[in-house]
Design a protein around this motif. Sequence first.
Motif, PDB file in Angstrom:
ATOM      1  N   PHE A  66       0.896  -1.248  -0.067  1.00 47.57           N
ATOM      2  CA  PHE A  66      -0.258   0.108  -0.036  1.00 47.57           C
ATOM      3  C   PHE A  66       0.929   1.241  -0.088  1.00 47.57           C
ATOM      4  O   PHE A  66       1.593   1.281   0.997  1.00 47.57           O
ATOM      5  CB  PHE A  66      -1.230  -0.130   1.287  1.00 47.57           C
ATOM      6  CG  PHE A  66      -2.114  -1.048   1.022  1.00 47.57           C
ATOM      7  CD1 PHE A  66      -3.487  -0.646   0.485  1.00 47.57           C
ATOM      8  CD2 PHE A  66      -1.805  -2.264   1.318  1.00 47.57           C
ATOM      9  CE1 PHE A  66      -4.294  -1.524   0.369  1.00 47.57           C
ATOM     10  CE2 PHE A  66      -2.846  -3.159   1.068  1.00 47.57           C
ATOM     11  CZ  PHE A  66      -4.244  -2.896   0.568  1.00 47.57           C
ATOM     12  N   PHE A  67       0.837   1.900  -1.118  1.00 46.57           N
ATOM     13  CA  PHE A  67       1.998   3.002  -1.431  1.00 46.57           C
ATOM     14  C   PHE A  67       1.553   4.400  -1.617  1.00 46.57           C
ATOM     15  O   PHE A  67       0.310   4.448  -2.554  1.00 46.57           O
ATOM     16  CB  PHE A  67       2.616   2.241  -2.692  1.00 46.57           C
ATOM     17  CG  PHE A  67       3.505   3.167  -3.411  1.00 46.57           C
ATOM     18  CD1 PHE A  67       5.005   3.381  -3.110  1.00 46.57           C
ATOM     19  CD2 PHE A  67       3.186   3.944  -4.491  1.00 46.57           C
ATOM     20  CE1 PHE A  67       5.813   3.827  -3.711  1.00 46.57           C
ATOM     21  CE2 PHE A  67       4.069   4.594  -5.162  1.00 46.57           C
ATOM     22  CZ  PHE A  67       5.453   4.742  -4.967  1.00 46.57           C
ATOM     23  N   ASP A  68       2.101   5.332  -1.444  1.00 41.81           N
ATOM     24  CA  ASP A  68       1.932   6.460  -1.494  1.00 41.81           C
ATOM     25  C   ASP A  68       3.156   7.345  -2.320  1.00 41.81           C
ATOM     26  O   ASP A  68       4.130   7.390  -1.573  1.00 41.81           O
ATOM     27  CB  ASP A  68       1.495   7.554  -0.387  1.00 41.81           C
ATOM     28  CG  ASP A  68       1.064   8.768  -0.665  1.00 41.81           C
ATOM     29  OD1 ASP A  68       1.348   9.424  -1.514  1.00 41.81           O
ATOM     30  OD2 ASP A  68       0.291   9.376   0.290  1.00 41.81           O
ATOM     31  N   GLN A 188      -0.901   3.554   7.390  1.00 37.50           N
ATOM     32  CA  GLN A 188       0.270   4.215   7.231  1.00 37.50           C
ATOM     33  C   GLN A 188       0.816   3.629   5.894  1.00 37.50           C
ATOM     34  O   GLN A 188       0.442   2.424   5.430  1.00 37.50           O
ATOM     35  CB  GLN A 188       1.312   3.908   8.354  1.00 37.50           C
ATOM     36  CG  GLN A 188       1.768   2.553   8.475  1.00 37.50           C
ATOM     37  CD  GLN A 188       2.734   2.537   9.734  1.00 37.50           C
ATOM     38  OE1 GLN A 188       2.811   3.362  10.659  1.00 37.50           O
ATOM     39  NE2 GLN A 188       3.626   1.351   9.384  1.00 37.50           N
ATOM     40  N   THR A 189       1.853   4.210   5.401  1.00 37.27           N
ATOM     41  CA  THR A 189       2.399   3.749   4.214  1.00 37.27           C
ATOM     42  C   THR A 189       3.833   3.986   4.377  1.00 37.27           C
ATOM     43  O   THR A 189       4.479   4.833   5.013  1.00 37.27           O
ATOM     44  CB  THR A 189       2.220   4.708   2.823  1.00 37.27           C
ATOM     45  OG1 THR A 189       2.355   6.179   3.116  1.00 37.27           O
ATOM     46  CG2 THR A 189       0.705   4.653   2.449  1.00 37.27           C
ATOM     47  N   PRO A 190       4.814   2.820   3.898  1.00 39.96           N
ATOM     48  CA  PRO A 190       4.049   1.917   3.078  1.00 39.96           C
ATOM     49  C   PRO A 190       3.740   0.678   4.081  1.00 39.96           C
ATOM     50  O   PRO A 190       4.182   0.588   5.219  1.00 39.96           O
ATOM     51  CB  PRO A 190       5.247   1.436   2.376  1.00 39.96           C
ATOM     52  CG  PRO A 190       6.546   1.547   3.262  1.00 39.96           C
ATOM     53  CD  PRO A 190       6.391   2.889   3.765  1.00 39.96           C
ATOM     54  N   THR A 191       2.565  -0.084   3.718  1.00 43.54           N
ATOM     55  CA  THR A 191       2.089  -1.278   4.582  1.00 43.54           C
ATOM     56  C   THR A 191       2.420  -2.450   3.634  1.00 43.54           C
ATOM     57  O   THR A 191       2.097  -2.199   2.374  1.00 43.54           O
ATOM     58  CB  THR A 191       0.636  -1.098   5.065  1.00 43.54           C
ATOM     59  OG1 THR A 191       0.710  -0.104   5.740  1.00 43.54           O
ATOM     60  CG2 THR A 191       0.316  -2.356   5.529  1.00 43.54           C
ATOM     61  N   PHE A 192       2.896  -3.469   4.012  1.00 47.02           N
ATOM     62  CA  PHE A 192       3.192  -4.716   3.341  1.00 47.02           C
ATOM     63  C   PHE A 192       2.542  -5.953   3.670  1.00 47.02           C
ATOM     64  O   PHE A 192       2.287  -6.092   4.859  1.00 47.02           O
ATOM     65  CB  PHE A 192       4.767  -4.732   3.320  1.00 47.02           C
ATOM     66  CG  PHE A 192       5.784  -4.058   2.595  1.00 47.02           C
ATOM     67  CD1 PHE A 192       5.791  -3.795   1.271  1.00 47.02           C
ATOM     68  CD2 PHE A 192       6.077  -2.997   3.277  1.00 47.02           C
ATOM     69  CE1 PHE A 192       6.696  -2.865   0.503  1.00 47.02           C
ATOM     70  CE2 PHE A 192       7.095  -2.121   2.962  1.00 47.02           C
ATOM     71  CZ  PHE A 192       7.092  -1.955   1.487  1.00 47.02           C
TER      72      PHE A 192
END
Length: 225
Positions: A66-68, A188-192
């Motif tokens: 999950f990326f910004d 939050q980012t990143p979440t893996f």
Amino acid sequence: MFKKASFILAGTLMLTAAIVAVSKPALLDMQAQAAKESGVQAEDSLVRPHSPILGREDAPVTIVEFFDPACEACRAFYPLTKSILETYPEKVRLIVRYTPFHGDVSDKAIRVLEVARRQGVFEPVLERLLARQDQWASHGSFDESAILDIASQGGLDLAAAEEQLTSAEVQAVIDQDMADVRANQIRQTPTFFVNGEPLDPFGMQELIDAVESEVAEISGEGDGQ
């Protein structure tokens, strides 16, 4: 009268038991199907058909991020995820989920990335945006012209992108990803996630270890055949 009533009661109980016996397999099938559908829905909320994929598409180990693009931590992790893909080119893939947590600047950059994906230049545009992140997203600043200029250097067709950036199709992708962000309670980012399991505890070495563990498990299964 008592014997007659007892006979009727016994018959009723036998009929009820028969109905339950017949219905139970159907009930179990319904429960199993519901569980299966729930599992599919949970998996779908991590990976969508539109999600950008880096690495081999059919790789057995999947990292979901999950990326910004405006997130400094995401930029810091990118060399690591790229290194993992290079280390396991046949076994690991990275799936990117859009997560615009930094407001308008994230939204704009994500639209550019999605258009880049549609134009077949997602990875080079991503790398250039991250490499020059401080020029368009430094300390909350928002330089839209810089985003487009940098993306064009990665191969984005700006003329074609002009209409695509605000298209209903691009908006639908963003809306779906945000729905999945909420469904997976991303904070939050990143979440893996590695093969569907959240990376917990979080960290660079922890990501390496999680991927290595999955690769080792898959390699072991292959050796045993």
